[in-house]
Design a protein around this motif. Sequence first.
Motif, PDB file in Angstrom:
ATOM      1  N   GLU A  57      13.282  -2.083 -20.210  1.00 29.40           N
ATOM      2  CA  GLU A  57      13.253  -2.684 -19.019  1.00 29.40           C
ATOM      3  C   GLU A  57      14.872  -2.495 -18.658  1.00 29.40           C
ATOM      4  O   GLU A  57      15.947  -1.934 -19.550  1.00 29.40           O
ATOM      5  CB  GLU A  57      13.233  -3.774 -19.055  1.00 29.40           C
ATOM      6  CG  GLU A  57      11.682  -3.881 -18.817  1.00 29.40           C
ATOM      7  CD  GLU A  57      11.282  -5.857 -19.025  1.00 29.40           C
ATOM      8  OE1 GLU A  57      11.761  -6.888 -19.345  1.00 29.40           O
ATOM      9  OE2 GLU A  57       9.638  -6.202 -19.136  1.00 29.40           O
ATOM     10  N   ILE A  58      15.128  -1.924 -16.455  1.00 32.38           N
ATOM     11  CA  ILE A  58      17.207  -1.968 -16.650  1.00 32.38           C
ATOM     12  C   ILE A  58      17.312  -3.615 -16.856  1.00 32.38           C
ATOM     13  O   ILE A  58      16.624  -4.328 -15.920  1.00 32.38           O
ATOM     14  CB  ILE A  58      17.351  -1.139 -15.718  1.00 32.38           C
ATOM     15  CG1 ILE A  58      16.052  -0.318 -15.160  1.00 32.38           C
ATOM     16  CG2 ILE A  58      18.331  -1.405 -14.417  1.00 32.38           C
ATOM     17  CD1 ILE A  58      16.380   0.789 -16.731  1.00 32.38           C
ATOM     18  N   VAL A  59      17.903  -3.509 -17.737  1.00 31.64           N
ATOM     19  CA  VAL A  59      18.648  -4.968 -17.286  1.00 31.64           C
ATOM     20  C   VAL A  59      20.170  -4.779 -16.489  1.00 31.64           C
ATOM     21  O   VAL A  59      20.717  -5.805 -16.238  1.00 31.64           O
ATOM     22  CB  VAL A  59      19.776  -4.746 -18.802  1.00 31.64           C
ATOM     23  CG1 VAL A  59      20.426  -6.293 -19.533  1.00 31.64           C
ATOM     24  CG2 VAL A  59      18.889  -4.971 -20.225  1.00 31.64           C
ATOM     25  N   ILE A  60      20.819  -3.776 -15.790  1.00 32.38           N
ATOM     26  CA  ILE A  60      21.879  -3.135 -14.896  1.00 32.38           C
ATOM     27  C   ILE A  60      20.769  -2.130 -15.149  1.00 32.38           C
ATOM     28  O   ILE A  60      21.547  -1.195 -15.475  1.00 32.38           O
ATOM     29  CB  ILE A  60      23.090  -3.482 -15.797  1.00 32.38           C
ATOM     30  CG1 ILE A  60      23.341  -4.299 -16.866  1.00 32.38           C
ATOM     31  CG2 ILE A  60      24.172  -3.550 -14.797  1.00 32.38           C
ATOM     32  CD1 ILE A  60      24.680  -4.875 -17.062  1.00 32.38           C
ATOM     33  N   TRP A  61      21.975  -1.995 -13.159  1.00 29.86           N
ATOM     34  CA  TRP A  61      21.505  -1.152 -11.918  1.00 29.86           C
ATOM     35  C   TRP A  61      22.869  -1.367 -12.199  1.00 29.86           C
ATOM     36  O   TRP A  61      23.431  -1.623 -11.408  1.00 29.86           O
ATOM     37  CB  TRP A  61      20.732  -1.677 -10.940  1.00 29.86           C
ATOM     38  CG  TRP A  61      18.980  -1.313 -11.196  1.00 29.86           C
ATOM     39  CD1 TRP A  61      18.217  -2.003 -11.639  1.00 29.86           C
ATOM     40  CD2 TRP A  61      18.527  -0.217 -11.167  1.00 29.86           C
ATOM     41  NE1 TRP A  61      17.670  -2.152 -11.689  1.00 29.86           N
ATOM     42  CE2 TRP A  61      16.967  -0.668 -11.517  1.00 29.86           C
ATOM     43  CE3 TRP A  61      18.341   1.305 -10.855  1.00 29.86           C
ATOM     44  CZ2 TRP A  61      15.993   0.079 -11.454  1.00 29.86           C
ATOM     45  CZ3 TRP A  61      17.304   2.022 -10.705  1.00 29.86           C
ATOM     46  CH2 TRP A  61      16.421   1.920 -11.389  1.00 29.86           C
ATOM     47  N   GLU A  62      23.634   0.210 -11.544  1.00 33.94           N
ATOM     48  CA  GLU A  62      24.904   0.146 -11.055  1.00 33.94           C
ATOM     49  C   GLU A  62      24.669   0.029  -9.810  1.00 33.94           C
ATOM     50  O   GLU A  62      23.353   0.494  -8.693  1.00 33.94           O
ATOM     51  CB  GLU A  62      25.365   1.393 -10.919  1.00 33.94           C
ATOM     52  CG  GLU A  62      24.560   2.817 -10.799  1.00 33.94           C
ATOM     53  CD  GLU A  62      25.274   3.879 -10.790  1.00 33.94           C
ATOM     54  OE1 GLU A  62      26.874   4.441 -10.989  1.00 33.94           O
ATOM     55  OE2 GLU A  62      24.906   4.721 -10.444  1.00 33.94           O
ATOM     56  N   GLN A  63      25.612  -0.280  -9.023  1.00 33.61           N
ATOM     57  CA  GLN A  63      25.811  -0.763  -7.646  1.00 33.61           C
ATOM     58  C   GLN A  63      26.106   0.575  -6.471  1.00 33.61           C
ATOM     59  O   GLN A  63      26.425   0.929  -7.120  1.00 33.61           O
ATOM     60  CB  GLN A  63      26.907  -1.902  -7.210  1.00 33.61           C
ATOM     61  CG  GLN A  63      26.355  -2.964  -8.315  1.00 33.61           C
ATOM     62  CD  GLN A  63      25.225  -3.628  -7.804  1.00 33.61           C
ATOM     63  OE1 GLN A  63      25.399  -4.677  -6.711  1.00 33.61           O
ATOM     64  NE2 GLN A  63      24.706  -4.069  -9.145  1.00 33.61           N
ATOM     65  N   GLY A  64      25.595  -0.042  -5.318  1.00 30.92           N
ATOM     66  CA  GLY A  64      26.228   0.981  -4.554  1.00 30.92           C
ATOM     67  C   GLY A  64      24.937   2.239  -3.864  1.00 30.92           C
ATOM     68  O   GLY A  64      23.736   1.881  -5.220  1.00 30.92           O
ATOM     69  N   ASP A  65      24.899   3.326  -3.007  1.00 30.26           N
ATOM     70  CA  ASP A  65      23.879   3.826  -2.501  1.00 30.26           C
ATOM     71  C   ASP A  65      23.759   5.096  -4.111  1.00 30.26           C
ATOM     72  O   ASP A  65      24.709   5.037  -4.597  1.00 30.26           O
ATOM     73  CB  ASP A  65      24.421   4.727  -1.488  1.00 30.26           C
ATOM     74  CG  ASP A  65      24.740   3.536   0.151  1.00 30.26           C
ATOM     75  OD1 ASP A  65      24.301   2.407  -0.074  1.00 30.26           O
ATOM     76  OD2 ASP A  65      26.153   4.045   0.156  1.00 30.26           O
ATOM     77  N   ASN A  66      22.429   5.223  -3.352  1.00 29.15           N
ATOM     78  CA  ASN A  66      21.936   6.239  -4.695  1.00 29.15           C
ATOM     79  C   ASN A  66      22.860   7.754  -4.850  1.00 29.15           C
ATOM     80  O   ASN A  66      23.248   7.900  -3.213  1.00 29.15           O
ATOM     81  CB  ASN A  66      20.702   6.574  -4.083  1.00 29.15           C
ATOM     82  CG  ASN A  66      19.850   5.175  -4.303  1.00 29.15           C
ATOM     83  OD1 ASN A  66      20.033   4.503  -5.351  1.00 29.15           O
ATOM     84  ND2 ASN A  66      18.178   5.529  -3.568  1.00 29.15           N
TER      85      ASN A  66
END
Length: 465
Positions: free
Chosen positions: A197-206
Amino acid sequence: MHLHFSIHYASRWGQQLFIETNHEKFAQIPLHYQADGWWQADLVVAHLPAGLQYNYVLREADGHERREAGKARALSGLKGRVVYLADSWRELHHPDSALLNTAFTEVIFRPGQVRKAKAVRSQKGLAKVRFDFLQVRVPAGLELVVLGDVPELGNWQPAEAQVLAAEHFPLWQTQILLAPGTQFSYKYALRDPETKEIVIWEQGDNRTYTVPAAADMVVKSDAYFRFAAGGWKGMGVAVPVFSLRSAQSCGIGEFMDLIPFVDWAADQGMQLVQILPINDTSSSFTWVDSYPYSAISVFALHPIYLRVDQLEVAPPKAAHQRTRTQLNALAEVDYEAVLQYKLKLARRAYDRQRSKLAKNKAFQSFVADNAHWLPAYAAFCYLRDQHATADWLRWPAADQNYDQERIDALTAPTSAAYTEIAFHYYLQYHLDKQLYAAASYARQRGIILKGDIPIGIDRESADAW
């Protein structure tokens, strides 16, 4: 091989981007501005030179040059006739650029188990796409992944994401195969390796990219994970070494006392231990020299931090223990008594080992590696003792002015003064050895040992002389 370089940089009028390489045939390659901040350059070589590296340089209209952060990029592992290098500028002032030094890459964020980057076999009609992601800060217990809107990147499904390998840390890599012309969106994320499972997604646009139609291979380079919480914060403690007096030291904290202190700091969850200046301040050999910001050398370490028990010739056990107990029992450090006692024991050990130093490879290597400062420092100490003052303006005229030929003669092994000169080599050799042991242990515990230096130099110093 045709190498096609591209990078996005929002330049101003008069600025020019260059590629700088380590090969004399194409040491600097100008990039050409296209549109919307994109710069491009091409390099065609019959054979890719081994060990070829490059980085980007920004030249201002006035000729001033600014380089990007990080080590040079390596042109390795490239396959095919046409290779696209889709790079991103590594901004020197980005907060994460500060993490690119060895304190972070080799200590605080050093990966544990390092897996090799996944290799994929070439297939006709498909381009090999390699992700090169420069990232130091990856929390322990999480894995760095890339996922996107194509099946090869898991179609945004966390369990199907591509895991990046840190074989060339802080560069993380993985490879996939895509058809030329494929447009895709992607992001980097931090995933729990157990639950997927993803714990931290990077922020901002794809992030987005389109595989060029003519590409046999693409290296898509990115830098810095976009954390929501901003820059990294660590915890540490500042401490003067002299305050770390223990039952094992002698009257004052010593370099070896840093080891149990590092254990304490690591157990508290810290990452840094900063110490006050530890340079040699021996000018008058009185308590006045205890001020740590008045060094006689910016390189030499202070003999008072030496653990004499670890010299080749140990001090007499019973007598040494009595003296140690007496000095440690004092409410305050008796600077003069401690220094005189340690120098006496160091001299005793040196006199018994002196004849063996010429064949001591480690000692000789230390002297050679520090030839840019050690002989001059030792000569200064010798003349200080000969003239009973560190104030070189009060020395005889022949000694007041620093003369390299005279220093070379004074410090030569055939010199009548060499026995005294080499004593200072011997002290610095063992001080360096003990401090290195403490610093190495700190790194093993994930602790940075951070030093402090005076803003200026003392007037009565080897450096001023």
